[in-house]
Scaffold this motif. Structure first.
Motif, PDB file in Angstrom:
ATOM      1  N   ASP A 267      71.115  87.694  47.056  1.00 55.43           N
ATOM      2  CA  ASP A 267      72.301  88.577  47.178  1.00 55.43           C
ATOM      3  C   ASP A 267      71.806  90.003  47.957  1.00 55.43           C
ATOM      4  OD1 ASP A 267      74.107  87.148  46.239  1.00 55.43           O
ATOM      5  OD2 ASP A 267      73.860  87.739  44.340  1.00 55.43           O
ATOM      6  N   LYS A 268      70.401  90.497  47.567  1.00 58.10           N
ATOM      7  CA  LYS A 268      69.946  91.748  47.977  1.00 58.10           C
ATOM      8  C   LYS A 268      69.476  91.918  49.321  1.00 58.10           C
ATOM      9  CE  LYS A 268      67.097  95.341  46.117  1.00 58.10           C
ATOM     10  NZ  LYS A 268      66.306  96.048  45.161  1.00 58.10           N
ATOM     11  N   TYR A 269      68.533  90.484  49.765  1.00 61.33           N
ATOM     12  CA  TYR A 269      67.961  90.682  50.870  1.00 61.33           C
ATOM     13  C   TYR A 269      68.336  89.443  51.907  1.00 61.33           C
ATOM     14  CZ  TYR A 269      64.709  93.729  48.223  1.00 61.33           C
ATOM     15  OH  TYR A 269      64.041  94.332  47.707  1.00 61.33           O
ATOM     16  N   GLY A 270      69.329  88.733  51.782  1.00 60.66           N
ATOM     17  CA  GLY A 270      69.801  87.741  52.399  1.00 60.66           C
ATOM     18  C   GLY A 270      69.261  86.434  52.104  1.00 60.66           C
ATOM     19  N   ARG A 271      70.299  85.369  52.163  1.00 62.75           N
ATOM     20  CA  ARG A 271      69.857  83.992  51.823  1.00 62.75           C
ATOM     21  C   ARG A 271      69.133  82.935  52.866  1.00 62.75           C
ATOM     22  NH1 ARG A 271      74.965  85.808  50.219  1.00 62.75           N
ATOM     23  NH2 ARG A 271      75.121  86.061  48.083  1.00 62.75           N
ATOM     24  N   LYS A 272      69.133  83.557  54.016  1.00 62.53           N
ATOM     25  CA  LYS A 272      68.460  82.779  54.979  1.00 62.53           C
ATOM     26  C   LYS A 272      66.776  82.949  54.732  1.00 62.53           C
ATOM     27  CE  LYS A 272      67.177  82.553  60.164  1.00 62.53           C
ATOM     28  NZ  LYS A 272      67.543  83.320  61.191  1.00 62.53           N
ATOM     29  N   ASN A 273      66.195  84.233  54.565  1.00 61.44           N
ATOM     30  CA  ASN A 273      65.103  84.171  54.246  1.00 61.44           C
ATOM     31  C   ASN A 273      64.561  83.323  52.905  1.00 61.44           C
ATOM     32  OD1 ASN A 273      64.664  85.993  56.125  1.00 61.44           O
ATOM     33  ND2 ASN A 273      65.111  87.623  54.773  1.00 61.44           N
ATOM     34  N   ILE A 274      65.324  83.029  52.063  1.00 61.89           N
ATOM     35  CA  ILE A 274      64.920  82.215  50.924  1.00 61.89           C
ATOM     36  C   ILE A 274      64.846  80.916  51.088  1.00 61.89           C
ATOM     37  CG2 ILE A 274      65.741  81.743  48.414  1.00 61.89           C
ATOM     38  CD1 ILE A 274      64.855  84.838  49.116  1.00 61.89           C
TER      39      ILE A 274
ATOM     40  N   ILE B 255      59.419  75.388  41.472  1.00 60.60           N
ATOM     41  CA  ILE B 255      59.746  76.667  41.989  1.00 60.60           C
ATOM     42  C   ILE B 255      60.632  76.747  43.321  1.00 60.60           C
ATOM     43  CG2 ILE B 255      58.575  78.700  42.821  1.00 60.60           C
ATOM     44  CD1 ILE B 255      56.222  77.689  41.012  1.00 60.60           C
ATOM     45  N   PHE B 256      60.632  75.817  43.990  1.00 65.22           N
ATOM     46  CA  PHE B 256      61.144  75.947  45.549  1.00 65.22           C
ATOM     47  C   PHE B 256      62.581  74.961  45.454  1.00 65.22           C
ATOM     48  CE2 PHE B 256      56.648  76.763  45.819  1.00 65.22           C
ATOM     49  CZ  PHE B 256      56.828  77.964  46.156  1.00 65.22           C
ATOM     50  N   THR B 257      62.823  74.630  44.430  1.00 64.00           N
ATOM     51  CA  THR B 257      63.820  73.211  44.713  1.00 64.00           C
ATOM     52  C   THR B 257      65.089  73.730  44.470  1.00 64.00           C
ATOM     53  OG1 THR B 257      62.322  71.871  43.460  1.00 64.00           O
ATOM     54  CG2 THR B 257      64.574  71.093  43.539  1.00 64.00           C
ATOM     55  N   GLY B 258      65.606  74.975  45.319  1.00 65.81           N
ATOM     56  CA  GLY B 258      67.030  75.667  45.505  1.00 65.81           C
ATOM     57  C   GLY B 258      67.551  75.611  46.567  1.00 65.81           C
ATOM     58  N   PHE B 259      66.843  74.936  47.585  1.00 62.16           N
ATOM     59  CA  PHE B 259      67.400  74.964  49.085  1.00 62.16           C
ATOM     60  C   PHE B 259      68.970  74.462  49.198  1.00 62.16           C
ATOM     61  CE2 PHE B 259      68.196  73.447  53.297  1.00 62.16           C
ATOM     62  CZ  PHE B 259      67.192  74.375  54.188  1.00 62.16           C
ATOM     63  N   ILE B 260      69.192  73.517  48.761  1.00 60.02           N
ATOM     64  CA  ILE B 260      70.789  73.075  48.874  1.00 60.02           C
ATOM     65  C   ILE B 260      71.677  74.086  47.850  1.00 60.02           C
ATOM     66  CG2 ILE B 260      72.347  71.358  48.358  1.00 60.02           C
ATOM     67  CD1 ILE B 260      70.273  69.355  49.216  1.00 60.02           C
ATOM     68  N   PRO B 261      71.287  74.261  46.844  1.00 60.10           N
ATOM     69  CA  PRO B 261      72.384  75.418  46.152  1.00 60.10           C
ATOM     70  C   PRO B 261      72.476  76.691  46.811  1.00 60.10           C
ATOM     71  CG  PRO B 261      71.102  74.150  44.440  1.00 60.10           C
ATOM     72  CD  PRO B 261      70.248  73.745  45.742  1.00 60.10           C
ATOM     73  N   MET B 262      71.044  77.163  47.478  1.00 60.28           N
ATOM     74  CA  MET B 262      71.228  78.452  48.089  1.00 60.28           C
ATOM     75  C   MET B 262      71.823  78.388  49.286  1.00 60.28           C
ATOM     76  SD  MET B 262      70.354  81.469  48.115  1.00 60.28           S
ATOM     77  CE  MET B 262      69.255  81.527  46.751  1.00 60.28           C
ATOM     78  N   SER B 263      71.783  77.168  50.162  1.00 64.36           N
ATOM     79  CA  SER B 263      72.578  77.011  51.286  1.00 64.36           C
ATOM     80  C   SER B 263      74.183  76.953  51.126  1.00 64.36           C
ATOM     81  CB  SER B 263      72.335  75.569  52.082  1.00 64.36           C
ATOM     82  OG  SER B 263      72.776  74.592  51.237  1.00 64.36           O
ATOM     83  N   GLN B 264      74.502  76.377  50.016  1.00 65.96           N
ATOM     84  CA  GLN B 264      75.933  76.704  49.553  1.00 65.96           C
ATOM     85  C   GLN B 264      76.494  78.173  49.195  1.00 65.96           C
ATOM     86  OE1 GLN B 264      75.703  73.974  45.911  1.00 65.96           O
ATOM     87  NE2 GLN B 264      76.141  72.024  47.210  1.00 65.96           N
ATOM     88  N   ALA B 265      75.376  78.772  48.609  1.00 70.05           N
ATOM     89  CA  ALA B 265      75.766  80.007  48.372  1.00 70.05           C
ATOM     90  C   ALA B 265      75.929  80.747  49.707  1.00 70.05           C
ATOM     91  CB  ALA B 265      74.635  80.757  47.665  1.00 70.05           C
ATOM     92  N   LEU B 266      74.818  80.618  50.597  1.00 71.38           N
ATOM     93  CA  LEU B 266      75.001  81.136  51.996  1.00 71.38           C
ATOM     94  C   LEU B 266      76.558  80.845  52.949  1.00 71.38           C
ATOM     95  CD1 LEU B 266      73.873  82.441  54.397  1.00 71.38           C
ATOM     96  CD2 LEU B 266      72.708  80.363  55.087  1.00 71.38           C
TER      97      LEU B 266
ATOM     98  N   PRO C 282      82.860  88.100  42.724  1.00 76.78           N
ATOM     99  CA  PRO C 282      82.917  88.873  43.853  1.00 76.78           C
ATOM    100  C   PRO C 282      81.848  88.611  44.698  1.00 76.78           C
ATOM    101  CG  PRO C 282      83.200  90.238  42.045  1.00 76.78           C
ATOM    102  CD  PRO C 282      82.889  88.949  41.553  1.00 76.78           C
ATOM    103  N   VAL C 283      81.830  88.750  45.910  1.00 78.60           N
ATOM    104  CA  VAL C 283      80.781  88.301  46.949  1.00 78.60           C
ATOM    105  C   VAL C 283      79.583  88.840  46.701  1.00 78.60           C
ATOM    106  CG1 VAL C 283      81.429  90.056  48.731  1.00 78.60           C
ATOM    107  CG2 VAL C 283      80.530  87.762  49.402  1.00 78.60           C
ATOM    108  N   ALA C 284      79.677  90.101  46.595  1.00 77.61           N
ATOM    109  CA  ALA C 284      78.102  90.772  46.170  1.00 77.61           C
ATOM    110  C   ALA C 284      77.508  90.045  44.941  1.00 77.61           C
ATOM    111  CB  ALA C 284      78.281  92.067  45.822  1.00 77.61           C
ATOM    112  N   MET C 285      77.952  89.269  43.988  1.00 82.97           N
ATOM    113  CA  MET C 285      77.192  88.793  42.885  1.00 82.97           C
ATOM    114  C   MET C 285      77.319  87.280  42.904  1.00 82.97           C
ATOM    115  SD  MET C 285      80.070  88.776  39.624  1.00 82.97           S
ATOM    116  CE  MET C 285      79.847  90.552  39.499  1.00 82.97           C
ATOM    117  N   GLN C 286      77.906  86.576  44.173  1.00 81.75           N
ATOM    118  CA  GLN C 286      78.155  85.226  43.931  1.00 81.75           C
ATOM    119  C   GLN C 286      76.509  84.619  44.198  1.00 81.75           C
ATOM    120  OE1 GLN C 286      80.495  83.749  47.279  1.00 81.75           O
ATOM    121  NE2 GLN C 286      82.235  85.008  46.598  1.00 81.75           N
ATOM    122  N   GLY C 287      75.570  85.123  44.773  1.00 83.29           N
ATOM    123  CA  GLY C 287      74.269  84.405  44.813  1.00 83.29           C
ATOM    124  C   GLY C 287      73.782  84.366  43.356  1.00 83.29           C
ATOM    125  N   GLU C 288      73.917  85.233  42.576  1.00 81.64           N
ATOM    126  CA  GLU C 288      73.414  85.453  41.345  1.00 81.64           C
ATOM    127  C   GLU C 288      74.327  84.414  40.388  1.00 81.64           C
ATOM    128  OE1 GLU C 288      71.598  88.584  37.666  1.00 81.64           O
ATOM    129  OE2 GLU C 288      72.406  89.346  39.705  1.00 81.64           O
TER     130      GLU C 288
END
Length: 395
Positions: A61-68, A101-112, A325-331
């Motif tokens: 949410d803060k720095y961008g989901r692409k980097n994550i 630790i890194f198994t959030g790729f697909i959920p994070m892509s859905q958030a993006l 709200p969009v600014a909290m959707q990632g969290e």
């Protein structure tokens, strides 16, 4: 993003059909030992994923989901590559823990994608995105089973890591993220964690959708680590990895056919209505698997399960997209992913222990009951909320 999800899902599911068989190769173990440790090795990935998902969501949410996404794919590739060199169950166990630790790729892509999509078509768009991971999940187990039978389990892990690296490159060069801070004047550009949690608890249907995510994952993952052993009981040892892959992939085919359609239907009729329907459908479909007598009966039932399960993830994510709200959707999605991963921890361990103590059929009985209970709880939550409010977003 579709192709990145395809490669990630395909890569991860390539190893699932023979994970328990790989454990058998690591030592001279009893059948009960292999069944139990299959559950623990499969599920331990989600312990660290459970702890890390909200953190990644907040950072996104803060720095961008692409980097994550790039960090996630790189960590996955490294952990899977090292799995090809383990010599004991404990080494495999620890690498699966690190992998989480890194198994959030697909959920994070859905958030993006969720934040880039208008609310009224979120179900359809997320359903389309889901077909990428589903197609990978469909092809992965069969391809992984064939490769494992041809070149061995350890070497397969090393080849799988290459396709995960490819996903990272696709995201790095092919994805452009547009940062959307807010969608209305009443929204803030950032939220503290206590505000995010307060928002969830003030929306009872949203809270129940997230709780139901726990039960769905427990039910769905209870059979995953022992499925190849169940296939071995039904079919015998000949080409076991390949037929295990077919059983895994049958659910993926059902998913592929219906994920986008369920999203479109939910956009029109309401997300919670469709979620309740799909939960009951999945519970009913799971039950007959306890009585199958050959591999092809199991494959048919796995296909029907995929038809029902296929809509749950995109519809659930679209509902959260509408409520947060969009600014909290990632969290918020991070918390939902964390809850799902908790189910992924409990489910495999529970399935392995139930199978070891009472046999495979009992796992299907318990799984069916959990899905029906989930649908009932969500139905009751909606009806209770109807009596206290005249408008329920998404319903």
């Amino acid at each position: 993003m579709w192709f990145a999800n395809f490669f990630i899902a395909g890569s991860i599911t390539m190893v699932l059909p023979f994970l328990s068989l790989y454990i058998e190769e690591l030592g001279n173990y009893t059948e009960s030992y292999v069944q139990t440790w299959s559950g623990w090795v499969f599920g331990i990935t989600f312990v660290s994923a459970f702890l890390c998902s909200p953190i990644w969501g907040k950072i996104g949410d803060k720095y961008g989901r692409k980097n994550i996404l790039i960090i996630s794919a790189t960590g996955l590739a490294l952990s899977v590559f090292l799995m090809g060199f383990v010599t004991s169950v404990w080494q495999l166990f620890l690498l699966r823990l690190f992998m989480g630790i890194f198994t959030g790729f697909i959920p994070m892509s859905q958030a993006l994608i969720s934040t880039q999509t208008p609310k009224n078509i979120a179900g359809q768009v997320l359903g389309s995105l889901q077909t990428g991971s589903i197609t990978g999940s469909l092809m992965g187990p069969m391809l992984g089973g064939w490769i494992a039978d041809s070149i061995g389990y350890a070497t397969t892990f090393q080849y799988v890591s290459i396709t995960i690296v490819l996903s990272a490159l696709i995201v790095f060069f092919g994805i452009h993220e547009q940062r959307i801070k807010k969608e209305g004047d009443h929204e803030k550009t950032s939220y503290q964690s206590k505000e995010v949690l307060a928002h969830i608890f003030k929306h009872p249907v949203l809270l129940m959708v997230m709780i139901v995510s726990l039960f769905v994952q427990i039910a769905h993952f209870s059979i995953q680590p022992i499925l190849s052993l169940f296939v071995g009981d039904l079919h015998g040892p000949e080409n076991l990895a390949l037929f295990s892959g077919i059983a895994f992939s049958a659910a993926g085919l059902g998913n592929l056919m219906m994920a986008k359609q369920w999203g479109k239907i939910a956009d029109r009729l309401g997300y919670v209505k469709i979620l309740v329907f799909l939960l009951f459908m999945a519970g009913i479909v799971y039950l007959p698997a306890a009585f199958v007598t050959n591999i092809w009966q199991l494959v048919v039932l796995r296909f029907l399960l995929g038809v029902s399960i296929g809509g749950i993830i995109p519809v659930r994510t679209a509902y959260i997209r509408q409520e947060a709200p969009v600014a909290m959707q990632g969290e918020v999605l991070g918390y939902n992913t964390s809850i799902r991963f908790l189910g992924n921890i409990i489910g495999p361990a529970m399935g392995g222990m139930i199978a070891g103590a009472y046999g495979f059929s009992m796992v299907f009985f318990v799984t069916s009951a959990l899905l029906v209970i989930s649908g009932s709880l969500l139905f009751m939550a909606v009806n209770k909320n109807v009596t206290s409010t005249k408008h329920i977003p998404g319903y």
